[in-house]
Design a protein around this motif. Structure first.
Motif, PDB file in Angstrom:
ATOM      1  N   HIS A   1      13.709 -31.026   8.695  1.00 20.35           N
ATOM      2  CA  HIS A   1      13.204 -31.418  10.012  1.00 20.35           C
ATOM      3  C   HIS A   1      14.351 -31.924  10.893  1.00 20.35           C
ATOM      4  N   ALA A   2      15.259 -32.718  10.292  1.00 19.15           N
ATOM      5  CA  ALA A   2      16.387 -33.252  11.055  1.00 19.15           C
ATOM      6  C   ALA A   2      17.382 -32.152  11.423  1.00 19.15           C
ATOM      7  N   LEU A   3      17.686 -31.265  10.481  1.00 17.38           N
ATOM      8  CA  LEU A   3      18.610 -30.173  10.757  1.00 17.38           C
ATOM      9  C   LEU A   3      18.108 -29.306  11.905  1.00 17.38           C
ATOM     10  N   ARG A   4      16.823 -29.097  11.926  1.00 16.83           N
ATOM     11  CA  ARG A   4      16.193 -28.208  12.899  1.00 16.83           C
ATOM     12  C   ARG A   4      15.908 -28.925  14.222  1.00 16.83           C
ATOM     13  N   GLU A   5      16.158 -30.245  14.259  1.00 19.27           N
ATOM     14  CA  GLU A   5      15.922 -31.064  15.455  1.00 19.27           C
ATOM     15  C   GLU A   5      14.473 -30.967  15.938  1.00 19.27           C
ATOM     16  N   HIS A   6      13.564 -31.008  14.986  1.00 20.52           N
ATOM     17  CA  HIS A   6      12.151 -30.941  15.352  1.00 20.52           C
ATOM     18  C   HIS A   6      11.713 -32.153  16.172  1.00 20.52           C
ATOM     19  N   ALA A   7      12.301 -33.313  15.901  1.00 20.36           N
ATOM     20  CA  ALA A   7      11.945 -34.504  16.680  1.00 20.36           C
ATOM     21  C   ALA A   7      12.344 -34.323  18.139  1.00 20.36           C
ATOM     22  N   ARG A   8      13.535 -33.805  18.368  1.00 23.11           N
ATOM     23  CA  ARG A   8      13.972 -33.566  19.750  1.00 23.11           C
ATOM     24  C   ARG A   8      13.091 -32.521  20.430  1.00 23.11           C
ATOM     25  N   GLU A   9      12.688 -31.535  19.666  1.00 22.69           N
ATOM     26  CA  GLU A   9      11.821 -30.497  20.210  1.00 22.69           C
ATOM     27  C   GLU A   9      10.478 -31.090  20.641  1.00 22.69           C
ATOM     28  N   GLN A  10       9.932 -31.980  19.802  1.00 20.49           N
ATOM     29  CA  GLN A  10       8.652 -32.598  20.147  1.00 20.49           C
ATOM     30  C   GLN A  10       8.784 -33.586  21.301  1.00 20.49           C
ATOM     31  N   VAL A  11       9.909 -34.333  21.326  1.00 24.07           N
ATOM     32  CA  VAL A  11      10.145 -35.232  22.456  1.00 24.07           C
ATOM     33  C   VAL A  11      10.252 -34.425  23.743  1.00 24.07           C
ATOM     34  N   SER A  12      10.878 -33.252  23.664  1.00 28.56           N
ATOM     35  CA  SER A  12      10.974 -32.379  24.829  1.00 28.56           C
ATOM     36  C   SER A  12       9.585 -31.989  25.328  1.00 28.56           C
ATOM     37  N   ARG A  13       8.685 -31.688  24.377  1.00 30.31           N
ATOM     38  CA  ARG A  13       7.313 -31.350  24.763  1.00 30.31           C
ATOM     39  C   ARG A  13       6.622 -32.555  25.409  1.00 30.31           C
ATOM     40  N   GLN A  14       6.872 -33.739  24.837  1.00 26.04           N
ATOM     41  CA  GLN A  14       6.284 -34.950  25.412  1.00 26.04           C
ATOM     42  C   GLN A  14       6.770 -35.179  26.832  1.00 26.04           C
ATOM     43  N   MET A  15       8.052 -34.881  27.048  1.00 26.02           N
ATOM     44  CA  MET A  15       8.617 -35.061  28.381  1.00 26.02           C
ATOM     45  C   MET A  15       7.985 -34.087  29.361  1.00 26.02           C
ATOM     46  N   ALA A  16       7.678 -32.884  28.894  1.00 25.77           N
ATOM     47  CA  ALA A  16       7.000 -31.911  29.753  1.00 25.77           C
ATOM     48  C   ALA A  16       5.651 -32.464  30.187  1.00 25.77           C
ATOM     49  N   ALA A  17       4.922 -33.049  29.227  1.00 24.90           N
ATOM     50  CA  ALA A  17       3.636 -33.668  29.558  1.00 24.90           C
ATOM     51  C   ALA A  17       3.846 -34.873  30.464  1.00 24.90           C
ATOM     52  N   GLY A  18       4.948 -35.584  30.225  1.00 22.33           N
ATOM     53  CA  GLY A  18       5.256 -36.769  31.017  1.00 22.33           C
ATOM     54  C   GLY A  18       5.515 -36.466  32.469  1.00 22.33           C
ATOM     55  N   ILE A  19       6.084 -35.282  32.727  1.00 20.16           N
ATOM     56  CA  ILE A  19       6.313 -34.887  34.118  1.00 20.16           C
ATOM     57  C   ILE A  19       4.981 -34.748  34.842  1.00 20.16           C
ATOM     58  N   GLY A  20       4.008 -34.156  34.128  1.00 16.54           N
ATOM     59  CA  GLY A  20       2.675 -34.054  34.715  1.00 16.54           C
ATOM     60  C   GLY A  20       2.080 -35.426  34.984  1.00 16.54           C
ATOM     61  N   LEU A  21       2.284 -36.358  34.048  1.00 14.39           N
ATOM     62  CA  LEU A  21       1.778 -37.711  34.234  1.00 14.39           C
ATOM     63  C   LEU A  21       2.507 -38.420  35.362  1.00 14.39           C
ATOM     64  N   SER A  22       3.813 -38.109  35.527  1.00 15.66           N
ATOM     65  CA  SER A  22       4.586 -38.718  36.602  1.00 15.66           C
ATOM     66  C   SER A  22       4.051 -38.308  37.966  1.00 15.66           C
ATOM     67  N   VAL A  23       3.567 -37.063  38.032  1.00 16.64           N
ATOM     68  CA  VAL A  23       2.959 -36.606  39.280  1.00 16.64           C
ATOM     69  C   VAL A  23       1.764 -37.490  39.633  1.00 16.64           C
ATOM     70  N   LEU A  24       0.933 -37.762  38.625  1.00 14.37           N
ATOM     71  CA  LEU A  24      -0.237 -38.617  38.860  1.00 14.37           C
ATOM     72  C   LEU A  24       0.178 -40.042  39.200  1.00 14.37           C
ATOM     73  N   SER A  25       1.211 -40.551  38.506  1.00 11.35           N
ATOM     74  CA  SER A  25       1.633 -41.926  38.764  1.00 11.35           C
ATOM     75  C   SER A  25       2.208 -42.070  40.162  1.00 11.35           C
ATOM     76  N   ALA A  26       2.840 -40.980  40.678  1.00 16.47           N
ATOM     77  CA  ALA A  26       3.372 -41.026  42.041  1.00 16.47           C
ATOM     78  C   ALA A  26       2.249 -41.199  43.056  1.00 16.47           C
ATOM     79  N   ILE A  27       1.070 -40.695  42.688  1.00 17.30           N
ATOM     80  CA  ILE A  27      -0.074 -40.781  43.590  1.00 17.30           C
ATOM     81  C   ILE A  27      -0.851 -42.080  43.370  1.00 17.30           C
ATOM     82  N   THR A  28      -1.044 -42.423  42.097  1.00 19.53           N
ATOM     83  CA  THR A  28      -1.892 -43.580  41.783  1.00 19.53           C
ATOM     84  C   THR A  28      -1.122 -44.877  41.662  1.00 19.53           C
TER      85      THR A  28
END
Length: 270
Positions: free
Chosen positions: A149-176
């Motif tokens: 898992h560490a060699l393959r950087e799966h944690a970084r890959e999942q954090v990247s996915r979380q950040m993608a979702a976070g951008i969507g949440l940031s859009v909402l936070s900019a409004i709310t």
């Protein structure tokens, strides 16, 4: 309002896509791990490794304060010996990982668990050793899986996915005006200890793990009996490790196939 949200979402997605790169973190090995991964440049390998180092120190400090670090000594020595044999083989998949600052510790806990943080920070819980009672080859299967898992950087890959979702949440936070995106430390903790790995991540770690084990001189077929033991642990209850490492009959079938591919490597060591 919906039109504004839609426009901001498009902008956020554009920012996200611009920050992404398609990478191949490892060589394929005999088992053929060659999936192209999507990583965000917004969180670099070095940044995540540094955060892992910080989180690892916190965990070790807490364990030491509780008298739960690297005890019993015999179990610690066993885990470290097997881990080092596996680490000696990581160049097969990732030559630069030979130079990682690898660390291996045993934590006294009833949890049936083990993990390897980004950059090679390994922990094995005594609950896994006491309740599963793995053979050396089965323990190598666990460790090989987590190292992969560490060699393959799966944690970084999942954090990247979380950040993608976070951008969507940031859009909402900019409004709310709400707070939407967590810091890197909490993202890493969430990925390591809460969120389940994807099926593709699990399959990659399984396949790479059996190859590491075979190259280190351990019977790769032990991965099959190991995960069968895991499923039976706790009288039908689910060990902590399986909450983030889902198991299934298809997984066993894939392990059987992968272990046969690398079996000659093990037989050549005998």
């Amino acid at each position: 309002m919906s039109r504004v949200i839609r426009s901001l979402s498009v902008i956020g997605l554009s920012v996200w896509l611009a920050a992404c790169a398609q990478v191949q973190t490892t060589q394929s090995g005999l088992v053929g791990v060659n999936r192209t991964q999507t990583m965000s440049s917004l969180v670099s390998e070095a940044e995540l490794n540094q955060q892992a180092e910080t989180e690892y120190r916190k965990i070790l400090s807490q364990a030491k304060a509780q008298g739960a670090l690297d005890t019993p000594a015999a179990q610690t020595q066993r885990v470290q010996t097997i881990s080092r044999k596996l680490i000696a083989q990581v160049g097969t998949f990732r030559p630069d990982a030979r130079n990682w600052a690898w660390e291996i510790h045993v934590l006294k806990s009833d949890e049936v668990n083990a993990w390897c943080m980004p950059g090679g920070k390994i922990a094995v819980y005594t609950g896994l050793l006491d309740k599963i009672q793995p053979t050396d080859a089965e323990l190598a299967a666990v460790l090989g899986h987590e190292i992969s898992h560490a060699l393959r950087e799966h944690a970084r890959e999942q954090v990247s996915r979380q950040m993608a979702a976070g951008i969507g949440l940031s859009v909402l936070s900019a409004i709310t005006g709400s707070q939407a995106v967590s810091d890197l430390g909490s993202s890493l903790t969430n990925v390591m200890f809460t969120l389940p790995n994807s099926r593709s991540n699990e399959t990659e770690a399984d396949r790479m793990g059996v190859e590491l084990a075979a190259r280190a001189g351990y019977d790769p077929r032990a991965a099959i009996t190991l995960w069968q033991k895991m499923e039976k642990a706790g009288g039908g209850g689910q060990p902590e490790i399986l909450s983030t490492h889902p198991s299934s009959q298809s997984r066993i079938a894939d392990l059987q196939q992968a272990s046969q591919i690398v079996l000659p490597l093990y037989q050549g060591k005998k």
